[in-house]
Design an enzyme around this catalytic site. Structure first.
Site, PDB file in Angstrom:
ATOM      1  N   GLY A 184      35.260 -32.094   6.185  1.00  0.00           N
ATOM      2  CA  GLY A 184      34.877 -32.870   7.363  1.00  0.00           C
ATOM      3  C   GLY A 184      35.881 -32.712   8.480  1.00  0.00           C
ATOM      4  O   GLY A 184      36.735 -31.818   8.454  1.00  0.00           O
ATOM      5  N   ASN A 185      35.772 -33.567   9.484  1.00  0.00           N
ATOM      6  CA  ASN A 185      36.738 -33.550  10.586  1.00  0.00           C
ATOM      7  C   ASN A 185      36.984 -34.983  11.042  1.00  0.00           C
ATOM      8  O   ASN A 185      36.374 -35.917  10.527  1.00  0.00           O
ATOM      9  CB  ASN A 185      36.243 -32.653  11.729  1.00  0.00           C
ATOM     10  CG  ASN A 185      34.943 -33.163  12.312  1.00  0.00           C
ATOM     11  OD1 ASN A 185      34.900 -34.215  12.940  1.00  0.00           O
ATOM     12  ND2 ASN A 185      33.863 -32.418  12.081  1.00  0.00           N
ATOM     13  N   ARG A 186      37.858 -35.167  12.021  1.00  0.00           N
ATOM     14  CA  ARG A 186      38.320 -36.514  12.374  1.00  0.00           C
ATOM     15  C   ARG A 186      37.488 -37.193  13.463  1.00  0.00           C
ATOM     16  O   ARG A 186      37.921 -38.171  14.044  1.00  0.00           O
ATOM     17  CB  ARG A 186      39.802 -36.454  12.781  1.00  0.00           C
ATOM     18  CG  ARG A 186      40.720 -36.128  11.604  1.00  0.00           C
ATOM     19  CD  ARG A 186      42.183 -36.349  11.954  1.00  0.00           C
ATOM     20  NE  ARG A 186      42.665 -35.397  12.943  1.00  0.00           N
ATOM     21  CZ  ARG A 186      42.962 -35.710  14.204  1.00  0.00           C
ATOM     22  NH1 ARG A 186      42.835 -36.927  14.649  1.00  0.00           N
ATOM     23  NH2 ARG A 186      43.401 -34.772  15.019  1.00  0.00           N
ATOM     24  N   SER A 187      36.311 -36.685  13.737  1.00  0.00           N
ATOM     25  CA  SER A 187      35.484 -37.345  14.763  1.00  0.00           C
ATOM     26  C   SER A 187      35.083 -38.745  14.300  1.00  0.00           C
ATOM     27  O   SER A 187      34.586 -38.928  13.190  1.00  0.00           O
ATOM     28  CB  SER A 187      34.224 -36.523  15.037  1.00  0.00           C
ATOM     29  OG  SER A 187      33.328 -37.275  15.807  1.00  0.00           O
TER      30      SER A 187
END
Ligand code: PMT
Length: 406
Positions: free
Chosen positions: A209-212
């Site tokens: 995933g990512n930090r959005s």
């Protein structure tokens, strides 16, 4: 009309939820609205008028016969001044009076005299809520154009669990914004916004995933609602509540987001891709939780679908959406990379997002962006709250729509 330009009359009637109206008054004031509170006598038994006076910085109105002491008639001046009348909590008694046009207290007189939209947040015990009299009164009010928000289900003052709890303050606030914005500059436009970071499963419990956080996309959706648009929000998992009035479509992976976007695109006028979509996903999803016995682990990744590239193909076929806006999250050479994406993804506008500093981009409440459009615009904005960045993006949309009109 935006909330910060609005004059709101907040009616408070006599129920235990009256204490929550203080929070509503406070949030309305924080949003920049001018708030005049009108209380029924019964409401003053639950919360002191001083509370509302302190929160709004304005006198609280209770007694209709105050007009004897003043030259103006409070029910008429309040009724004329109001851009919106919200009654929270609205008791069964007040709903009945409103349905029948009674004016035996100041609040009901204001409701009768005003032509401003009426938002009602009923709150009462379940038996009163379910009584045919209340149901019919509510139906009458709904038919006349009142906006009803809630009530919700939960623990009531009586200790029972059931329907009758006043809607949450944020839901009432969202409804007020929706009502005020409904004739705004984007009225009649269908907007599709994507938000959040996609999650690409690796095994049953892990994902890439990512930090959005979704904050930028949700701010865009709310700002579009404030301007009257019909909004669909395709969202990857976030901790945020959906803006009131938006249709929320929940997805998890880039593939699911692609399907949701392509399904909605033929019906939409404007697409804003604020989501942080994974560019790669694990080539195989392992059926069982991966064990840690091995000394290391090599993952084989494959490309995810490029959603904006596919939208560009659809757009050439069918002409929709009329405007497509992308974001470019970059840590270096911001303008060069953003311009390349504007071209490659055939966008109308790209929001070049400097995500190299801790106060801009992923997770935080502020953003520093440059707007680049296909007509040569290059507008660098200062560090701003994401709500304001969203406003600037919709300002650009309004200008473009204005330029496209014959
Ligand atoms: O959610 P927040 O915490 O508020 O953070 C906001 C944000 C940083 C996520 C947001 O402002 C932002 O910059 N979003 C885009 C992030 C990104 O994925 O950028 P990109 O340069 O990788 O992608 C360019 C554009 O193509 C984006 O509009 C993206 O949505 C889109 N894309 C990307 C990959 C893919 N497979 N398909 C796409 O359509």
């Amino acid at each position: 009309m935006f909330l910060h330009q609005a004059s709101i009359v907040l009616g408070v009637t006599g129920g235990i939820a009256a204490y929550k109206a203080a929070d509503l008054a406070s949030k309305l004031v924080q949003a920049g609205a001018t708030v005049d509170v009108v209380m029924t006598e019964a409401a003053t038994r639950f919360v002191g008028p001083l509370t509302f006076q302190a929160l709004t910085g304005r006198p609280v109105h209770i007694d209709p016969f105050r007009l004897l002491e003043r030259t103006e008639m409070p029910h008429l001046s309040l009724a004329q001044r109001a851009h919106l009348l919200v009654i929270a909590p609205a008791t069964a008694n007040t709903l009945a009076k409103l349905a029948h046009g009674l004016a035996d207290n100041l609040l009901c007189a204001v409701a009768l005299a005003t032509r401003a939209p009426l938002v009602l947040a009923p709150a009462m015990d379940t038996d009163m809520w379910e009584h045919p009299a209340t149901r019919e009164n509510l139906e009458v009010l709904r038919r006349r154009g009142a906006w009803i928000v809630g009530p919700g289900e939960g623990r009531l003052a009586s200790g029972r669990i059931g329907r009758g709890r006043m809607a949450e303050v944020n839901e009432i606030l969202g409804t007020i914004r929706l009502v005020l914005g409904r004739d705004g500059p984007l009225a009649g436009k269908r907007v599709l916004v994507t938000a959040g970071g996609t999650q690409e499963p690796l095994d049953p419990v892990r994902y890439l995933g990512n930090r959005s956080s979704g904050k930028m996309g949700y701010a865009l959706a709310q700002a579009a609602l404030d301007r009257g648009a019909t909004v669909t929000l395709v969202t990857a998992p976030t901790a945020l509540p959906a803006p009131v009035g938006a249709e929320r479509v929940e997805v998890r992976t880039a593939g699911e987001m692609r399907d949701a976007v392509l399904a909605a695109v033929p019906e939409c006028d404007i697409l804003v891709m604020a989501a942080a979509v994974a560019d790669f996903r694990p080539a195989e999803v392992v059926g069982q939780k991966i064990k840690k016995e091995a000394a290391g682990l090599t993952l084989r990744l494959e490309r995810t679908p490029d959603i904006l590239a596919e939208v560009a193909v659809e757009r050439e076929r069918g002409g929709r959406p009329g405007l497509v806006i992308g974001f470019a999250a970059e840590t270096e050479d911001l303008l060069r990379h953003a311009r390349a994406k504007l071209e490659a993804k055939r966008l109308d506008l790209i929001v070049a997002n400097d995500v190299s500093s801790p106060d801009s981009g992923f997770g935080v409440d502020t953003n520093r962006v440059i707007l680049l459009d296909r007509h040569g615009l290059e507008q660098a904005l200062p560090l701003l709250p994401k709500e304001e960045v969203a406003g600037r993006i919709w300002d650009w949309v309004e200008t473009r729509l204005g330029a496209q009109e014959p």
